[in-house]
Structure formats: structure tokens, C-alpha cells
Design an enzyme around this catalytic site. Structure first.
Site, PDB file in Angstrom:
ATOM      1  N   CYS A   1      15.064  54.013  29.242  1.00 34.42           N
ATOM      2  CA  CYS A   1      15.460  53.349  28.003  1.00 34.42           C
ATOM      3  C   CYS A   1      16.689  52.472  28.216  1.00 34.42           C
ATOM      4  CB  CYS A   1      15.742  54.361  26.887  1.00 34.42           C
ATOM      5  SG  CYS A   1      14.317  55.341  26.457  1.00 34.42           S
TER       6      CYS A   1
ATOM      7  N   GLN B   1      25.460  61.537  26.468  1.00 32.49           N
ATOM      8  CA  GLN B   1      25.553  62.123  27.809  1.00 32.49           C
ATOM      9  C   GLN B   1      26.919  62.748  28.079  1.00 32.49           C
ATOM     10  OE1 GLN B   1      23.073  62.615  29.752  1.00 32.49           O
ATOM     11  NE2 GLN B   1      21.570  61.276  28.773  1.00 32.49           N
TER      12      GLN B   1
ATOM     13  N   HIS C   1      21.957  52.363  26.368  1.00 32.23           N
ATOM     14  CA  HIS C   1      20.629  52.906  26.076  1.00 32.23           C
ATOM     15  C   HIS C   1      20.016  52.047  24.959  1.00 32.23           C
ATOM     16  CE1 HIS C   1      17.774  55.938  24.489  1.00 32.23           C
ATOM     17  NE2 HIS C   1      17.896  56.554  25.643  1.00 32.23           N
TER      18      HIS C   1
ATOM     19  N   LYS D   1      20.383  67.750  24.053  1.00 29.05           N
ATOM     20  CA  LYS D   1      20.863  67.548  25.425  1.00 29.05           C
ATOM     21  C   LYS D   1      21.977  68.527  25.783  1.00 29.05           C
ATOM     22  CE  LYS D   1      19.939  62.566  25.246  1.00 29.05           C
ATOM     23  NZ  LYS D   1      18.801  62.279  26.117  1.00 29.05           N
TER      24      LYS D   1
HETATM   25  C1  LIG Z   1      23.279  57.434  26.602  1.00 30.13           C
HETATM   26  C2  LIG Z   1      22.204  57.806  25.637  1.00 30.13           C
HETATM   27  N1  LIG Z   1      22.231  57.318  24.394  1.00 30.13           N
HETATM   28  C3  LIG Z   1      21.312  57.644  23.486  1.00 30.13           C
HETATM   29  C4  LIG Z   1      20.264  58.487  23.789  1.00 30.13           C
HETATM   30  C5  LIG Z   1      19.252  58.770  22.727  1.00 30.13           C
HETATM   31  O1  LIG Z   1      19.223  60.106  22.403  1.00 30.13           O
HETATM   32  P1  LIG Z   1      18.130  60.652  21.392  1.00 30.13           P
HETATM   33  O2  LIG Z   1      16.815  60.288  21.988  1.00 30.13           O
HETATM   34  O3  LIG Z   1      18.364  62.119  21.364  1.00 30.13           O
HETATM   35  O4  LIG Z   1      18.353  59.994  20.099  1.00 30.13           O
HETATM   36  C6  LIG Z   1      20.194  59.024  25.073  1.00 30.13           C
HETATM   37  C7  LIG Z   1      19.118  59.931  25.483  1.00 30.13           C
HETATM   38  O5  LIG Z   1      17.976  59.656  25.638  1.00 30.13           O
HETATM   39  C8  LIG Z   1      21.184  58.670  26.019  1.00 30.13           C
HETATM   40  O6  LIG Z   1      21.133  59.141  27.252  1.00 30.13           O
END
Ligand SMILES: Cc1ncc(COP(=O)(O)O)c(C=O)c1O
Lengths: 143, 407
Positions: free
Chosen positions: B362, B201, B122, B224
Site C-alpha cells: 500500500c 507502525q 501508506h 497491529k
Molecule cells: C504506516 C501505515 N499506515 C496506515 C496503515 C493502515 O492501517 P489500517 O489498515 O489498520 O487502517 C498501515 C497498515 O496497513 C500502515 O502500516
């Protein structure tokens, strides 16, 4: 259902068979635009002759039906038009999408995109190629 | 199939109709819905004992402090962290990873050191390292992703040469693949590298045992996993947290302050400067209680069954391609349909009350790897039921028909 208004036959037809798709001579200025949130992309090139008429216009792109059909319909609408007419078309189409300002020219097939107005997140898709066109014209004016 | 449908009634938001149809919410990888008990825990804090933590000496503040610290203990037990003071409350996964990049990495990584990431990360596990590389000559390396959507670990040993940190995702938000983080951690430790796992996740969907994984840092988000937005977690081993410099400076994180210097508080407070997201942390504690009651084994089993069923049914649609074919996977399923762009799919499904995600999720480098700009993604949670898979499949067929294709 308003979806039928969004995905009219003519839009799907232009999506599958885009007009003026391709490139002009590499030496022509190119505008590259993309929508970072969804990745839709447009490359646009334009050839304006000495009478200030759009002699040729080509686009290449990847993206959703709305962005690609809008680009295709746009090229048809402005090809062969004088620059002052093109500016009116841009203004009028922007009004069609945003509901602000006035529609001063016949938009013809472009009116098929009117349904996009009801889907605010998709207006950006429809406007992508138009933003590219505007920036190209501004650049041409300066040079 | 494991039947968890009785839990649906706990979610007020799932009772509504969207565009005249019952809501089918399949965007759980982006954020999960909140059960009434979580909403009420937040509500109760504001109604009954709203006050600052660790400061007041009055009844309300004592109660707030207790609830906030209990949430920390609940989270620690939930992921089998050895000590609850190793749980740092942040805003989200992104902030947790940035915290490590700005403190630990800037303290301990020198020019010439390497960080090993993967091609399925991500953006939140890529950009913080790009920022670090702007300051010093850090080499970024990447574990490749196979066409099946798994990490290619065949060259792991040589990739690890000179690496000081390995930072990989536990489960891909695009492909659904669950990575062998225990094995990766063992190999990394053998090569002298520390390990950070992005668990955004994983923690919501499967039992996570940090003592079994034995990594050094672990990051995830509350929103999440049925918790409120605005609270996330960084876990790290206490000896590492103690040698790390603080992240933000201010109240709560100090031991003693003089005009020209300060001594920092011990962990976890050292990393929680200023008034924290008290209500959200308490809400996360309630979410952890709720998930524990269902049982993470049950949640995980249900999701694996849902993933298998959804993939089987999606494959019956002609021209549909699924990204990620790992056998070790959760229920985040990315796909595309020939001739219908993902954004058009999302719009057409939304018109039928079905919420999916379309875009690059992302993870633009991963999109490039699969040579697409974007994909559609349906992601399930324990409250989703098999009938929703059928509604999704019908919705996709409608989209194909609208675009003039036979289904
Ligand atoms: C694998 C992974 N890492 C990081 C994130 C970032 O999470 P957050 O936006 O809650 O910081 C997400 C979700 O968008 C994700 O799916």
C-alpha cells in the site's frame, strides 16, 4: 514437494528467457493488463493476417515467474495458429487452471503450468496474459 | 540480545505448524497476533456482560460501559495523551485519517491551502487527501525520500510555506525508518501548520509520548498491537476536537435531537456515532495492559536488536538488496533478491511455514521511487526469536537454489 510441480524447469527457463518478448509496430493495438494487488504487468500486441492466422505476437511485462512464463508459453502456443484454434487453446488453458470446463486441445508445454492450480492465489498470475489476449481478440473481432 | 521468548507461549496461534513446519510469522507489520488474554477479554465480554454502552441502566450495561471507558483510559495512558476524552475509537488508522480529512480539513482548509505529506506514506495517508483535492483546490506537497530511505528534511522550511497541515508517518511500513516527528512538529507549528502523525507502525513497537511529540492528531490501529481487528484510535487535542464538526451522525453522538436539528454531545461521544466496537475496544484495553507489562522499552530494544541481526544475516545472501538503510529504524525490513520475484519468494517461503508479505505494501509511490513494482517484507515483533531469522535466511537460499542460482 508441490513447489517443484509449481516451479518446473521449463517455467523457470521461460521466465529467464522469455520468447516473443518485445513490441510490434506501434500502430498495432495493445492490451495492457496488470494485477493491482501485486503489480504484475503485461503488454500484449498481436498481428492477425488475412487468413485469420496469428502471424506475430509480442509481449512485454514485469512480474513473477508464473505470470511471465505463462505469457511466454502462451505466445509460443498461439503463434501460427488460426483464430478458432486460438480460442480453443484459451478455453483449454483456462480449464487447466480452474478445473472447470473441458480441455479440448493438446496444451503441450503449457501443461507445465498445471501445478499453479494448487496455489489459488497464484492462478491470477498465470491468467494475466490470457486475459489480455482475450480482450485483444475481442477488439480485433469488432474492428 | 534481549530475550522476550517467554511471551511466545501466550500466543495460541504461534503454536501451530504450517505445511508441516512450525509457523514462522514475519508479517507483523500487516497485523500482529493476539495473546490469550486479549482473546479471553473479548470472549468474556460476550459470555458475561454483552450489552450496549452508555444506554442501558441495567447491571450488564453498566459493566460494559465501565469496561469500554476503562479501555479508553488505558489507551490514553499508553500513549501519554493528556486527557482520555481525546481518545476517539474508530475502526482503524484509515478511518482515523479519513475522519480528520472529512471533518477538520473540510471545515478549515480553503482552496489555495497546501498539505505537506511525504513520499513514504501508506495509501491511507494519501487517498483521503486526493479525495479532498477533488472537492477544492488544495495543493499537495511531498517531503522527498532519500536513497537511504529517510525523509529529506533539508528543504522543510520552504516546503512549509503556505501549509495548513503536515501529515506524515511515524514509522514507514516499508522501509522501517522512524521519522523525527518531534522536530517536524516543532517546525510545522512554527510555520502555523497543524500536524497529523500516522502511528500505525509506531505505537505497536515503541514507547510513544504524545506530550513530547506535541502533534495535533495521531492515528493508529488496534490490530497491529495485539488487539482485535475493527478498533483503531484517533487522538487529537481537545480544543481541536471541540471545534471540529462531527463525522457520522446518529445515536450516541448527540446531546439533544429535535425533528429538524440536533445538538451534539461533547467529546469523545461526538465522534462515536452508533454502537461502537465494544468487544474490540475492550480487547484493545487488554492488549495495552499486556504490552505495558512487557514494557514498550523492552519491546523496542528487542526489535532494534532483531532488525540489526536480520539485516546482517540477510546481507550475507548474494544478490539480496535491502530497501531502507536508516540507522533509526524498526524491524520492518523490505528486500528483493535478484532473479527471484517477491511473489515467488513468498510462495516458496510459505511452503516452508514462513509467512512474509510480498507486494507494494500500500505504498505504490514509494515503490516507484525505488523503481520496483513490489518488494518482499519480513516484519518482526517482540515474540519473534533470532532462530526465526536463520530459518528465513535458509528459506531464501532454498528459493534461490530452486531458481537455479548459487547461494
Ligand atoms: C504506516 C501505515 N499506515 C496506515 C496503515 C493502515 O492501517 P489500517 O489498515 O489498520 O487502517 C498501515 C497498515 O496497513 C500502515 O502500516
Amino acid at each position: 514437494m508441490s513447489l517443484d510441480a509449481l516451479y518446473q524447469e521449463i517455467i523457470l527457463e521461460h521466465y529467464k528467457n522469455p520468447r516473443n518478448f518485445g513490441k510490434l509496430d506501434e500502430s498495432r493495438a495493445k492490451a495492457h493488463y496488470e494485477n493491482p494487488s501485486c503489480g504484475d504487468q503485461i503488454d500484449l500486441q498481436i498481428l492477425i493476417n488475412d487468413d485469420n492466422v496469428v502471424e506475430d505476437i509480442r509481449f512485454q511485462g514485469r512480474g513473477c515467474a508464473i505470470s511471465q512464463a505463462s505469457a511466454s508459453l502462451m505466445t509460443e502456443a498461439v503463434k501460427g495458429k488460426r483464430l478458432d484454434e486460438v480460442e480453443k487453446i484459451i478455453e483449454s488453458f483456462t480449464s487447466l487452471m480452474t478445473g472447470e470446463g473441458e480441455i479440448t486441445v493438446e496444451l503441450g508445454d503449457l501443461e507445465a503450468l498445471e501445478g499453479v492450480k494448487k496455489f489459488p492465489v497464484r492462478v491470477k498470475c498465470a491468467m494475466l496474459s490470457w486475459t489480455a489476449l482475450k480482450s485483444l481478440l475481442e477488439r480485433e473481432k469488432k474492428s | 540480545m534481549m530475550d522476550l521468548s517467554r511471551y511466545r507461549k501466550d500466543f495460541p496461534i504461534l503454536q501451530q505448524t504450517v505445511k508441516g513446519r512450525p509457523l514462522v510469522y514475519l508479517d507483523n507489520a500487516a497485523t500482529a497476533q493476539k495473546p490469550l488474554c486479549v482473546i479471553e477479554a473479548v470472549d468474556q465480554y460476550y459470555r458475561e456482560y454483552n450489552s450496549n454502552v452508555h444506554r442501558g441502566l441495567h447491571t450488564l450495561s453498566e459493566r460494559a460501559t465501565r469496561a469500554y471507558e476503562e479501555a479508553r483510559e488505558k489507551v490514553a495512558r499508553f500513549i501519554r495523551a493528556p486527557r482520555s476524552e481525546e481518545i476517539i475509537f474508530t475502526r482503524n488508522t484509515t478511518e482515523s485519517i479519513n475522519l480528520v480529512a472529512y471533518t477538520w480539513a473540510r471545515q478549515f482548509l480553503k482552496s489555495g491551502d497546501a498539505i505537506l505529506l511525504s513520499e513514504m506514506e501508506h495509501h491511507s495517508n494519501l487517498v483521503p487527501w486526493h479525495l479532498l483535492r477533488e472537492e477544492r483546490q488544495i495543493e499537495l506537497r511531498f517531503i522527498p525520500v532519500t536513497p537511504a530511505g529517510e525523509l529529506d528534511l533539508s528543504q522543510l522550511k520552504s516546503l512549509l510555506d503556505g501549509v495548513k497541515l503536515v501529515a506524515v508517518t511515524h514509522m514507514s511500513n516499508v522501509l522501517g525508518t522512524v521519522n523525527p516527528v518531534e522536530m517536524i512538529t516543532a517546525e510545522a507549528h512554527a510555520a502555523g501548520a497543524k500536524v497529523l502523525i500516522d502511528g500505525a507502525q509506531a505505537v505497536p513497537h515503541m514507547p510513544v509520548d504524545l506530550q513530547a511529540i506535541d502533534c495535533d492528531f495521531y492515528a493508529f490501529s488496534g490490530h497491529k498491537m495485539c488487539g482485535p481487528t475493527g478498533v483503531g484510535v484517533l487522538w487529537a487535542k481537545s480544543e481541536i476536537l471541540r471545534e471540529m464538526p462531527p463525522f457520522l451522525g446518529g445515536g450516541e453522538m448527540i446531546h439533544e435531537v429535535f425533528l429538524d436539528r440536533s445538538d451534539y454531545a461533547d467529546i469523545p461521544n461526538k465522534f462515536e456515532a452508533g454502537t461502537p466496537n465494544i468487544a474490540q475496544a475492550i480487547g484493545l484495553g487488554a492488549a495495552v495492559d499486556y504490552l505495558s507489562e512487557i514494557g514498550m522499552d523492552n519491546v523496542w530494544r528487542h526489535e532494534q536488536e532483531m532488525a540489526a541481526l536480520a539485516i546482517e544475516k540477510l546481507k550475507s545472501i548474494k544478490g539480496l538488496r535491502i530497501f531502507g538503510e536508516s540507522a533509526h529504524r524498526g524491524a520492518a525490513i523490505s528486500f528483493e533478491i535478484e532473479g527471484v520475484h517477491p511473489h515467488d519468494l513468498a510462495t516458496i517461503l510459505d511452503e516452508q511455514g514462513i509467512a512474509i508479505r510480498a507486494g507494494h505494501h500500500c505504498a505504490q509511490p514509494l515503490m516507484r521511487k525505488f523503481n520496483v513494482q513490489s518488494t518482499a517484507r519480513a516484519s518482526f515483533y517482540f515474540y519473534n526469536v533470532p532462530e526465526e531469522i536463520d530459518i528465513l535466511v535458509e528459506g531464501l537460499k532454498t528459493a534461490k537454489r530452486m531458481f537455479g542460482y548459487v547461494t
